[in-house]
Enzyme design. Structure first.
Site: not given
Length: 318
Positions: A156, A237, A266, A284
């Site tokens: 998507r 990712r 992160e 992010h």
């Protein structure tokens, strides 16, 4: 004993949606600020019936402490940070919220990063503030129209990115996605291997989940093949990229630049990308808007209610 659900922080600014939805079941909703102490986290979830989690990893030791848990609900799509085997062994349903509309925001953010790098927005802003002017020809900018985009992952989000790129005149799409067949692609898209994607793409965008098979799919070998002047954007990712290899490719000019929203670790306090040239970074945040947060919380609540009512959930992954 008080019945409760627990949101492991960091969560969101307000959890009134979850509180209102679980109140009819007699559950309160606690926000667990564990302050980086895994033992405190384990103690905080010990008597929770539902555990909501965003990005904090839930390993076997924490799951083993869940004495009353019926379900772990992940705010989002990926569940690679949750030990699914440990949860299954304890009869705990693990579920997620895959359809909360984030493809709109992630696609927008992907384009924003690409344009910021291609049009050198960040460096132009910095130069103008320092008094520079008319520096365009010192830093060439290629035209977007007529270019080729390489899409690693074409679900998507990848398709939403392609839709936006078409409006800028991108003429063809090279797709690498093991879950697709050629007949499932639009007319301007072609399934290719990674080598061809690297060699022919002016823009490479990453929209794949993190798996053991595709860890560091962007590495020195891939980057050695990239088309000169290409740009790489990752809103997928962090583990998809070997950051050391990418930083080296940026420093030696094999890539024009990169837009990076996700990192191997992160926050990326020691990432080599922090010092790499012509990189635009974000925190992010590609998925974020107030609308997606509300959709995400309502979707998470729906999954929790299904667990409480039926013992399972429509988006169960274990």
């Amino acid at each position: 004993m008080r019945r409760k659900a627990v949101v492991i922080l960091p969560g969101y600014a307000d959890h009134s949606i979850e509180r209102a939805g679980l109140a009819p079941f007699g559950l309160s909703v606690d926000e667990l600020d564990w302050n980086g102490d895994r033992a405190a986290m384990a103690d905080g979830v010990r008597d929770a019936e539902i555990v909501f989690v965003r990005d904090v990893p839930l390993d076997a030791s924490v799951i083993a402490a869940m004495e009353r848990c019926r379900g772990i609900v992940r705010y989002g799509v990926g569940v690679d940070t949750i030990d699914l085997v440990a949860a299954r062994s304890r009869g705990i349903v693990v579920t997620r919220v895959p359809n909360y509309g984030a493809e709109v925001e992630v696609a927008d953010h992907t384009l924003a990063l690409f344009l910021a790098v291609r049009r050198r927005i960040v460096s132009r802003d910095r130069d103008v503030r320092k008094g520079a002017w008319l520096v365009g020809q010192a830093e060439p900018i290629a035209r977007i129209a007529g270019s080729t985009a390489g899409m690693i992952g074409f679900g998507r989000i990848g398709q939403a990115v392609a839709h936006r790129l078409r409006s800028f005149g991108v003429r063809r799409f090279l797709v690498h996605d093991p879950y697709l067949k050629p007949e499932g692609l639009p007319a301007d898209a072609t399934l290719v291997d990674l080598a061809r994607l690297a060699q022919e793409s002016d823009l490479v965008t990453l929209h794949a989940p993190a798996t053991a098979e595709n860890r560091h799919i962007i590495d020195a070998a891939f980057l050695a093949r990239v088309k000169p002047g290409a740009i790489l954007v990752n809103t997928g990712r962090g583990p998809l990229i070997n950051e050391q290899d990418l930083a080296a490719a940026l420093k030696d000019g094999r890539l024009l630049g990169a837009g990076i929203d996700v990192f191997e670790t992160e926050p990326p306090l020691r990432s080599p990308l922090l010092a790499a040239p012509n990189v635009v970074l974000s925190d992010h945040a590609a998925w974020y808007s107030e609308a997606t947060v509300e959709n995400l919380q309502r979707g998470a609540l729906e999954q929790a209610v299904q667990i409480l009512e039926t013992g399972t959930a429509s988006e169960r992954v274990n």
